[in-house]
Design a protein around this motif. Sequence first.
Motif, PDB file in Angstrom:
ATOM      1  N   LEU A 204       1.024  -1.267  -0.248  1.00 17.63           N
ATOM      2  CA  LEU A 204       0.057   0.232  -0.112  1.00 17.63           C
ATOM      3  C   LEU A 204       0.843   1.320  -0.469  1.00 17.63           C
ATOM      4  O   LEU A 204       2.304   0.840   0.441  1.00 17.63           O
ATOM      5  CB  LEU A 204      -0.938   0.109   0.866  1.00 17.63           C
ATOM      6  CG  LEU A 204      -0.697  -0.204   2.623  1.00 17.63           C
ATOM      7  CD1 LEU A 204      -1.863   0.886   3.316  1.00 17.63           C
ATOM      8  CD2 LEU A 204      -0.477  -1.497   3.397  1.00 17.63           C
ATOM      9  N   PHE A 206       0.676   5.328   0.969  1.00 25.74           N
ATOM     10  CA  PHE A 206       0.064   6.619   1.017  1.00 25.74           C
ATOM     11  C   PHE A 206       1.221   8.403   1.470  1.00 25.74           C
ATOM     12  O   PHE A 206       1.811   7.807   1.681  1.00 25.74           O
ATOM     13  CB  PHE A 206      -0.602   6.147   2.634  1.00 25.74           C
ATOM     14  CG  PHE A 206      -1.625   7.577   3.181  1.00 25.74           C
ATOM     15  CD1 PHE A 206      -3.078   7.082   2.782  1.00 25.74           C
ATOM     16  CD2 PHE A 206      -1.311   8.354   4.314  1.00 25.74           C
ATOM     17  CE1 PHE A 206      -4.037   9.062   3.434  1.00 25.74           C
ATOM     18  CE2 PHE A 206      -2.398   9.166   5.152  1.00 25.74           C
ATOM     19  CZ  PHE A 206      -3.951   9.281   4.466  1.00 25.74           C
ATOM     20  N   GLN A 226      -7.019   2.800  -6.500  1.00 24.71           N
ATOM     21  CA  GLN A 226      -6.977   3.812  -5.726  1.00 24.71           C
ATOM     22  C   GLN A 226      -7.804   4.114  -4.950  1.00 24.71           C
ATOM     23  O   GLN A 226      -9.239   4.695  -5.819  1.00 24.71           O
ATOM     24  CB  GLN A 226      -5.983   4.671  -6.619  1.00 24.71           C
ATOM     25  CG  GLN A 226      -5.047   5.509  -6.294  1.00 24.71           C
ATOM     26  CD  GLN A 226      -4.439   6.241  -6.980  1.00 24.71           C
ATOM     27  OE1 GLN A 226      -4.830   7.163  -8.205  1.00 24.71           O
ATOM     28  NE2 GLN A 226      -2.956   6.354  -6.654  1.00 24.71           N
ATOM     29  N   ILE A 229      -9.288   7.062   1.255  1.00 24.80           N
ATOM     30  CA  ILE A 229      -9.573   6.427   2.241  1.00 24.80           C
ATOM     31  C   ILE A 229     -10.570   7.222   3.415  1.00 24.80           C
ATOM     32  O   ILE A 229     -10.505   7.935   3.659  1.00 24.80           O
ATOM     33  CB  ILE A 229      -7.737   6.367   3.479  1.00 24.80           C
ATOM     34  CG1 ILE A 229      -8.485   4.816   4.744  1.00 24.80           C
ATOM     35  CG2 ILE A 229      -7.332   6.993   3.956  1.00 24.80           C
ATOM     36  CD1 ILE A 229      -6.599   4.556   4.724  1.00 24.80           C
ATOM     37  N   ILE A 344      -0.742   6.336   8.719  1.00 21.60           N
ATOM     38  CA  ILE A 344      -2.325   6.197   7.997  1.00 21.60           C
ATOM     39  C   ILE A 344      -3.288   7.618   9.109  1.00 21.60           C
ATOM     40  O   ILE A 344      -3.963   8.622   8.489  1.00 21.60           O
ATOM     41  CB  ILE A 344      -3.125   5.783   7.502  1.00 21.60           C
ATOM     42  CG1 ILE A 344      -1.927   5.414   6.581  1.00 21.60           C
ATOM     43  CG2 ILE A 344      -4.953   5.576   6.931  1.00 21.60           C
ATOM     44  CD1 ILE A 344      -2.703   3.550   6.336  1.00 21.60           C
ATOM     45  N   ASN A 368      -7.504  12.633   0.605  1.00 24.76           N
ATOM     46  CA  ASN A 368      -6.516  11.288   1.500  1.00 24.76           C
ATOM     47  C   ASN A 368      -6.435  10.179   0.307  1.00 24.76           C
ATOM     48  O   ASN A 368      -7.029   9.539   0.728  1.00 24.76           O
ATOM     49  CB  ASN A 368      -7.152  11.840   2.725  1.00 24.76           C
ATOM     50  CG  ASN A 368      -7.073  11.871   3.764  1.00 24.76           C
ATOM     51  OD1 ASN A 368      -7.687  12.372   4.382  1.00 24.76           O
ATOM     52  ND2 ASN A 368      -5.821  13.292   3.289  1.00 24.76           N
ATOM     53  N   ILE A 370      -5.110   6.503  -1.012  1.00 29.37           N
ATOM     54  CA  ILE A 370      -4.115   5.573  -1.320  1.00 29.37           C
ATOM     55  C   ILE A 370      -4.684   4.850  -2.139  1.00 29.37           C
ATOM     56  O   ILE A 370      -5.134   4.561  -2.817  1.00 29.37           O
ATOM     57  CB  ILE A 370      -5.332   5.144   0.741  1.00 29.37           C
ATOM     58  CG1 ILE A 370      -3.617   4.078   1.025  1.00 29.37           C
ATOM     59  CG2 ILE A 370      -6.365   4.325   0.444  1.00 29.37           C
ATOM     60  CD1 ILE A 370      -4.071   3.458   2.349  1.00 29.37           C
TER      61      ILE A 370
END
Length: 770
Positions: A204, A206, A226, A229, A344, A368, A370
């Motif tokens: 992942l 971020f 994608q 979040i 995160i 946001n 991720i």
Amino acid sequence: MDQARSTISKIFNGEPHSYTRFNLTQNMEGDNSQVEMKLSSDMDEEAVGNGVGDHRNHNSNGKPYMAQKLGRTPKNLCFMAVTTLLIFIIGYLIGYLVHRKKDLAPICAASVLPFKDAEVHETGAAPLMNWDDVKKLLAQKLTAAKFEPVFSEFSSDSHQAGSPGDEALGNKVLKKFKEYGMTSWTDEHFVKVQDPPASGSNRLVFNGKEERPTGFLSYSATGKVQGSILYAFYGQENDFMLLRDKNINLSGKVILVRAGKISFAEKVANAAKMNASAVLIYPDPADYSIGDTTQLFGHVHMGSGDPYTPGFPSFNHTQFPPVQSSGLPKILAQTITTGMAKNILKQLGGQNMPQGWGSYFKLGNESNIITVEVNNVPTEKKINNVFGVIKGFVDADRYVVIGAQRDAWGPGFATSTVGTSVLVELARSISDMVKNDGFKPRRSIVFASWSAGEYGSVGATEWLEGYVSSLSMKAFSYINLDGVVTGWSGFKVAASPLMHSLIESSLKEVNSLNKPATLFSQFGKGDWESNVLEPLKLDNAAYPFLAFSGIPSVSFRFTPANSDYQYFGTMLDTREKLNAATASQVPQLAETVTRFAGHIALRLVHDHLLRMDLMKYDRIIRTQVAQINGKVKAVQRMTPQLLPKALTVRWLISASGSYSRASRSLAADIENSNLEDIEMCRIINDRIMAVERNFLSPYVSPRESPFRHILLGSGPHTLKALINHLEAFRADDPKADADLFRNQFALATWTIQGCANSLAGDIWSLDNEI
């Protein structure tokens, strides 16, 4: 008499369908004299509140009465006519005894008082040992000290399903069963599971930081997504409802949730319903004290068994066209560590978390972003389930199954080592009772060591699918030994309602014998059901036995105070961690749960009748029918165009009443039956065994809806689904469908009626009232 002994020996050692009460054999001289033997059991047990007449189960401690027919000839009779008064008296007495013997028909066994000094003879028809002696024998066989070497023998740092370590442990269990003199065998399956990529990894990204977790969730969808979040607490349905009420768009989101409360599979399924694209699961410090770097392992199949052969056994995947369980998720799922989640959470924007979710972080917003990539690969593995059986002496083809998971992601001490050790010690103890102490169970006990439990009870479910036709007619109960020791402060039991009374009596007996008695301290506080009972969940290995196969099942565990055991699904599930969670009482707790499991199993194979509380389901059905009745009337008042007045709950209420009357009728049949009549007991027990099985809806496919139990299963065929459908009508949910509801309603009604008809007995025993 040698010939008689030989015949009886064959009966004991053989596997007949059933036994008659008498065994008739000619003597060695070939004359017409016969020896007739029977068992008498005149002592009623102390009533324990069983809904099917527990007090009718006898202690089986009466001495058999033996009468021998004395030879008489005309010459003897003439001689007696002219003999002295003394000889006349002797002849009179002989005649009296002969007359007495003729009056002793088999059906009158319960009314005969045996001579106190009569010689005891076995017939194979029933065990002679009374229940108090059985309890004492089991207590003598089990001690905490005996568990230490067994723990050592079955501990392993690496025994993942299908691995050499798993196979080695299976061979050890098989060797033990053979040492105990049990008939033993293995059951081989080729199952398809999902493992992390051998080369490469899941990852992942971020805010420019890449993470590559080594933990994984088997059966996740694969690929790369994608999206923004969003934090969703534990991922329960009400958590998502709360987010939706805040007008937060859930579609396409990557959902971050805590581990706990519900299974990984349920979290992912709930997120998929909201059209999320992926789910990340982490252990929050509020629930877990396992450090920032500990990896989590698990699966996300919303079901059990091999999801690539749903409803049928896995023996060779090349023989079947590609097919998948409806419980496999369509979105990505991955575990991350506490440290990754903290990184995160502290960067999220958006709205504040709802009250009770935490006050330090935000929920997340559209900025946001991720990226989540899951590259798990399907893997075919050969697994072996290992079995041993102690055969019964009356109904050898009826059996209770006791099972424990053998594999684990890592050391798995609480996950599998303790359960396997309890399984082996229980097999040793009962085998010893049979071989050396004269205990003769009426029915058989099958001990099972399962593989691939970590992938969702794969080994156990594949066995069920492979032998479902045989098991549904012969297996009358399943006792699950997985995770039986995870703490010491509380004790929880999940079980079929049919077994609740048996559980209560077993708790009392073990608590009275156990030292210290505080190990079952919660039992004595108020209502035992509210303190001890919990729902049987989908991720419990006993669940497919109950909801898929219709076999009454029980699972139990010692628990930590106010929490769950933190180390399941991690590499930290070691003896040291379990010692810390149990105040170093692992052997003592293992001894107690072994006694508890033993009491349940031995009671089920010792008594004339199976201890199943039929009236428990009567109360459950009545409660749910009352809820449905009230909700139907409410919908008809609010929106009569959806459910017209012509739709009546009358027939569902009638079916409920039929079950109630049928269960009371069976209790009356038990009360009026001679329990020394083996065939009668078998017929009654078969009627009892059919109850759970007949709650499986015959109108849905086990491939599409494997958990067909209308009261405890999952799917649109259940009474709970009917209640939820009515709630959807009241909420004006567009998914509510009147025609679909009426179809579900009719099929559920007849399933209950069909169960009542089966419980009533033979087809000619039915009448309009039933």
